[in-house]
Design a protein around this motif. Sequence first.
Motif, PDB file in Angstrom:
ATOM      1  N   ALA A 108       0.810  -1.351   0.003  1.00 45.77           N
ATOM      2  CA  ALA A 108      -0.004   0.211   0.135  1.00 45.77           C
ATOM      3  C   ALA A 108       1.092   1.473   0.122  1.00 45.77           C
ATOM      4  CB  ALA A 108      -0.516   0.444   1.420  1.00 45.77           C
ATOM      5  N   ALA A 109       2.318   1.225   0.770  1.00 45.70           N
ATOM      6  CA  ALA A 109       3.026   2.703   0.939  1.00 45.70           C
ATOM      7  C   ALA A 109       3.786   2.438   0.002  1.00 45.70           C
ATOM      8  CB  ALA A 109       4.321   1.976   1.941  1.00 45.70           C
ATOM      9  N   ALA A 110       4.051   1.933  -1.875  1.00 42.41           N
ATOM     10  CA  ALA A 110       4.616   1.529  -2.398  1.00 42.41           C
ATOM     11  C   ALA A 110       3.001   1.614  -3.534  1.00 42.41           C
ATOM     12  CB  ALA A 110       5.221   0.367  -3.185  1.00 42.41           C
ATOM     13  N   ARG A 111       2.046   1.556  -3.968  1.00 39.84           N
ATOM     14  CA  ARG A 111       1.121   1.675  -4.767  1.00 39.84           C
ATOM     15  C   ARG A 111       1.324   3.091  -4.921  1.00 39.84           C
ATOM     16  NH1 ARG A 111      -1.971  -1.648  -2.263  1.00 39.84           N
ATOM     17  NH2 ARG A 111      -1.075  -3.238  -3.618  1.00 39.84           N
ATOM     18  N   GLY A 112       1.159   3.529  -6.535  1.00 46.29           N
ATOM     19  CA  GLY A 112       1.422   4.456  -7.643  1.00 46.29           C
ATOM     20  C   GLY A 112       2.495   5.787  -6.829  1.00 46.29           C
ATOM     21  N   ARG A 113       3.590   4.692  -6.232  1.00 43.84           N
ATOM     22  CA  ARG A 113       4.507   5.433  -6.691  1.00 43.84           C
ATOM     23  C   ARG A 113       6.333   4.853  -7.005  1.00 43.84           C
ATOM     24  NH1 ARG A 113       5.706   5.765  -0.360  1.00 43.84           N
ATOM     25  NH2 ARG A 113       6.816   7.847  -0.561  1.00 43.84           N
ATOM     26  N   VAL A 114       5.791   4.668  -7.808  1.00 47.99           N
ATOM     27  CA  VAL A 114       7.707   3.706  -7.583  1.00 47.99           C
ATOM     28  C   VAL A 114       7.585   3.949  -9.327  1.00 47.99           C
ATOM     29  CG1 VAL A 114       7.325   2.183  -5.920  1.00 47.99           C
ATOM     30  CG2 VAL A 114       6.134   1.254  -8.339  1.00 47.99           C
ATOM     31  N   HIS A 115       8.470   4.259  -9.592  1.00 49.96           N
ATOM     32  CA  HIS A 115       8.580   4.938 -11.001  1.00 49.96           C
ATOM     33  C   HIS A 115       9.758   3.531 -11.957  1.00 49.96           C
ATOM     34  CE1 HIS A 115       8.516   9.203 -10.248  1.00 49.96           C
ATOM     35  NE2 HIS A 115       9.000   8.844  -9.386  1.00 49.96           N
ATOM     36  N   VAL A 116      10.416   2.562 -10.837  1.00 53.21           N
ATOM     37  CA  VAL A 116      10.490   1.138 -11.199  1.00 53.21           C
ATOM     38  C   VAL A 116       9.842   0.106 -11.381  1.00 53.21           C
ATOM     39  CG1 VAL A 116      12.661   1.772 -12.190  1.00 53.21           C
ATOM     40  CG2 VAL A 116      12.508   1.013 -10.263  1.00 53.21           C
ATOM     41  N   ASP A 117      10.512  -0.484 -11.298  1.00 56.41           N
ATOM     42  CA  ASP A 117       9.411  -2.503 -11.293  1.00 56.41           C
ATOM     43  C   ASP A 117       9.803  -2.659  -9.729  1.00 56.41           C
ATOM     44  OD1 ASP A 117       7.626  -2.230 -13.228  1.00 56.41           O
ATOM     45  OD2 ASP A 117       8.708  -4.236 -14.431  1.00 56.41           O
ATOM     46  N   VAL A 118       8.755  -3.267  -8.618  1.00 58.66           N
ATOM     47  CA  VAL A 118       8.734  -3.637  -7.418  1.00 58.66           C
ATOM     48  C   VAL A 118       9.082  -4.675  -7.544  1.00 58.66           C
ATOM     49  CG1 VAL A 118       9.354  -2.791  -4.909  1.00 58.66           C
ATOM     50  CG2 VAL A 118       9.112  -0.532  -7.078  1.00 58.66           C
ATOM     51  N   GLY A 119       9.505  -5.676  -6.834  1.00 56.10           N
ATOM     52  CA  GLY A 119       8.981  -6.829  -5.693  1.00 56.10           C
ATOM     53  C   GLY A 119       9.108  -6.992  -4.865  1.00 56.10           C
ATOM     54  N   PHE A 120       9.270  -8.058  -3.717  1.00 59.12           N
ATOM     55  CA  PHE A 120       9.615  -8.209  -2.121  1.00 59.12           C
ATOM     56  C   PHE A 120       9.763  -9.203  -1.855  1.00 59.12           C
ATOM     57  CE2 PHE A 120       5.568  -4.583  -3.583  1.00 59.12           C
ATOM     58  CZ  PHE A 120       6.515  -3.696  -2.987  1.00 59.12           C
ATOM     59  N   TRP A 121      10.864  -8.574  -0.766  1.00 62.32           N
ATOM     60  CA  TRP A 121      11.003 -10.110   0.186  1.00 62.32           C
ATOM     61  C   TRP A 121      10.668 -10.331   1.806  1.00 62.32           C
ATOM     62  CZ3 TRP A 121      14.501 -13.575  -1.767  1.00 62.32           C
ATOM     63  CH2 TRP A 121      15.661 -13.130  -2.863  1.00 62.32           C
ATOM     64  N   GLY A 122       9.734 -11.601   1.977  1.00 63.83           N
ATOM     65  CA  GLY A 122       9.240 -11.742   2.840  1.00 63.83           C
ATOM     66  C   GLY A 122      10.979 -11.893   4.223  1.00 63.83           C
ATOM     67  N   GLY A 123      10.371 -11.910   5.409  1.00 61.86           N
ATOM     68  CA  GLY A 123      11.412 -12.327   6.269  1.00 61.86           C
ATOM     69  C   GLY A 123      11.120 -13.845   7.006  1.00 61.86           C
ATOM     70  N   ILE A 124      12.126 -14.006   7.500  1.00 67.06           N
ATOM     71  CA  ILE A 124      12.691 -15.006   8.606  1.00 67.06           C
ATOM     72  C   ILE A 124      12.885 -14.935   9.811  1.00 67.06           C
ATOM     73  CG2 ILE A 124      13.353 -17.674   9.464  1.00 67.06           C
ATOM     74  CD1 ILE A 124      13.618 -17.964   6.602  1.00 67.06           C
ATOM     75  N   VAL A 125      12.074 -14.737  10.368  1.00 66.27           N
ATOM     76  CA  VAL A 125      12.026 -14.165  11.502  1.00 66.27           C
ATOM     77  C   VAL A 125      12.296 -15.559  13.142  1.00 66.27           C
ATOM     78  CG1 VAL A 125      12.319 -12.112  11.355  1.00 66.27           C
ATOM     79  CG2 VAL A 125      10.400 -12.985  12.938  1.00 66.27           C
ATOM     80  N   PRO A 126      12.462 -15.533  14.374  1.00 64.93           N
ATOM     81  CA  PRO A 126      12.268 -16.582  15.456  1.00 64.93           C
ATOM     82  C   PRO A 126      11.062 -17.121  15.586  1.00 64.93           C
ATOM     83  CG  PRO A 126      14.230 -15.196  16.411  1.00 64.93           C
ATOM     84  CD  PRO A 126      13.300 -14.708  15.262  1.00 64.93           C
ATOM     85  N   THR A 127       9.968 -16.118  15.347  1.00 63.40           N
ATOM     86  CA  THR A 127       8.349 -16.031  15.927  1.00 63.40           C
ATOM     87  C   THR A 127       7.214 -15.932  14.409  1.00 63.40           C
ATOM     88  OG1 THR A 127       8.193 -13.744  15.877  1.00 63.40           O
ATOM     89  CG2 THR A 127       8.695 -14.614  17.972  1.00 63.40           C
ATOM     90  N   ASN A 128       8.251 -15.915  13.220  1.00 61.76           N
ATOM     91  CA  ASN A 128       7.332 -16.465  12.313  1.00 61.76           C
ATOM     92  C   ASN A 128       6.724 -17.760  10.782  1.00 61.76           C
ATOM     93  OD1 ASN A 128       9.206 -15.538  10.252  1.00 61.76           O
ATOM     94  ND2 ASN A 128       8.303 -14.726   9.264  1.00 61.76           N
ATOM     95  N   ALA A 129       7.249 -19.114  11.984  1.00 57.43           N
ATOM     96  CA  ALA A 129       6.817 -20.022  11.205  1.00 57.43           C
ATOM     97  C   ALA A 129       5.666 -20.460  10.520  1.00 57.43           C
ATOM     98  CB  ALA A 129       8.217 -21.421  12.261  1.00 57.43           C
ATOM     99  N   ASP A 130       5.079 -19.932  11.596  1.00 61.63           N
ATOM    100  CA  ASP A 130       3.504 -20.412  10.727  1.00 61.63           C
ATOM    101  C   ASP A 130       3.300 -18.607   9.747  1.00 61.63           C
ATOM    102  OD1 ASP A 130       2.952 -22.475  12.147  1.00 61.63           O
ATOM    103  OD2 ASP A 130       2.133 -20.772  13.804  1.00 61.63           O
ATOM    104  N   ASP A 131       4.343 -18.417   9.484  1.00 59.22           N
ATOM    105  CA  ASP A 131       3.629 -16.927   8.242  1.00 59.22           C
ATOM    106  C   ASP A 131       4.300 -17.126   6.643  1.00 59.22           C
ATOM    107  OD1 ASP A 131       1.830 -15.015  10.318  1.00 59.22           O
ATOM    108  OD2 ASP A 131       3.804 -15.448  11.033  1.00 59.22           O
ATOM    109  N   LEU A 132       5.537 -18.744   7.415  1.00 59.79           N
ATOM    110  CA  LEU A 132       6.569 -18.398   5.663  1.00 59.79           C
ATOM    111  C   LEU A 132       5.257 -18.730   4.825  1.00 59.79           C
ATOM    112  CD1 LEU A 132       9.187 -19.759   7.194  1.00 59.79           C
ATOM    113  CD2 LEU A 132       8.498 -17.562   6.863  1.00 59.79           C
TER     114      LEU A 132
END
Length: 432
Positions: A108-132
């Motif tokens: 939402a922060a990026a939408r309509g504001r980017v001059h080139v194409d943008v993708g995203f990484w996800g993150g691995i932290v100790p507490t987010n195993a169920d989110d991967l």
Amino acid sequence: MDLVVRAARVITPDGERAADVGVADGRVVAVADRLDAPAVVELAPDEVLLPGLVDTHVHVNDPGRSEWEGFATATRAAAAGGVTTIVDMPLNSVPPTTTVAALEVKRAAARGRVHVDVGFWGGIVPTNADDLGPLHDAGVFGFKCFLVHSGVDEFPHVTEDELGRALTALRPLGALTVVHAEHPHEVGEAGPGYRGFLDSRPHRAESRAVGAVVDLAAATGARLHVLHLSSAEAVAHVAGARRRGLAVTAETCPHYLVFVAEEIADGATEFKCCPPIRDAANRERLWRALGEGVVDLVVTDHSPCTPDLKQGDFATAWGGIASLQLGLPAVWTHARRRGYGLTDVVRWMATNPADLVGLTTKGRIAPGADADFAVFAPDEAFVVDRAALHHRNPVTPYHGRPLSGVVRGTWLRGRPVGDRPRGRLLTRGGGA
């Protein structure tokens, strides 16, 4: 065809050649000796047509730390440097991209504001195993983790056991995991001067961590990528993984290929990054590893901050280098001195990064690819002026440095990048 771009020098997957590049509906449809279209753009004799670069290691810091950077400023800097696709790292923004909800906040922060194409990484932290799994399904290009403190408390590092469990869960998905590989037991307290900082993050910190990454690849069968390799001593672990047939790749960054520790003054905190810039002999070994294909790609690790955070000494200043706009000329200046050509630079900075994250229509000038181009004058020299850079805060170790190679134009899907943001938000598999 809507458009033909005509150039005496075009960098294609088959090498450099004179060619007409035909474009229709934002895609390359032909590369031939002579083509016709309603519009023909002919490059100047000193210009080379490159595919738009792909930078898979960028910290945009938006939302949450947009005073450090932001989608509008980062993507303007990318375009000015010939970069047409970036993949944004999951930390330094708030919230970090460790859940689907946080990913949607970032989009939402990026939408309509980017001059080139943008993708995203996800993150691995100790507490987010169920989110991967849900993050993977939501289209992130892979997952980043740290084996040592990340620099921000909201993105904690993982132990080797925690990473092993995450890799076991991700392997059936074919997901890529990218690792900040420094070992916490080998990183010490930094001193205020550069030597004290360098000594706190010795070669063995990287070598031990990269060895652990290779062991995890062998144990889990997962795809693993070593981020921002600075120590040539760790290259042997990557080479050994290749010989064993493991899915391990590695990158380095322009600052490790340009700067050397011997030239960094104690107060020059604009050079602080983690892992650190090492000595001249190490730099030459990194270049050899890159030329031999053991190190696969060069990306910037653009990690800006506000000027006040770069004040102080090497023990306290923020560790990160802003270079998104300058990666191409910085690498080209030093590559040509060592006998490499633009075909090599394109492989390292466009094709291989695109292939790493599965962007098969990026990073090449070939039929079926997006018509993303950089118009590059390789022999034009300039001196870096931080006031001319587009990223939000004008802090960079490149200020005042002479470089070769000027980006004179950047095209996204067959149209010049201008003031109106036209970039797309990408998901894994190439969708927008």
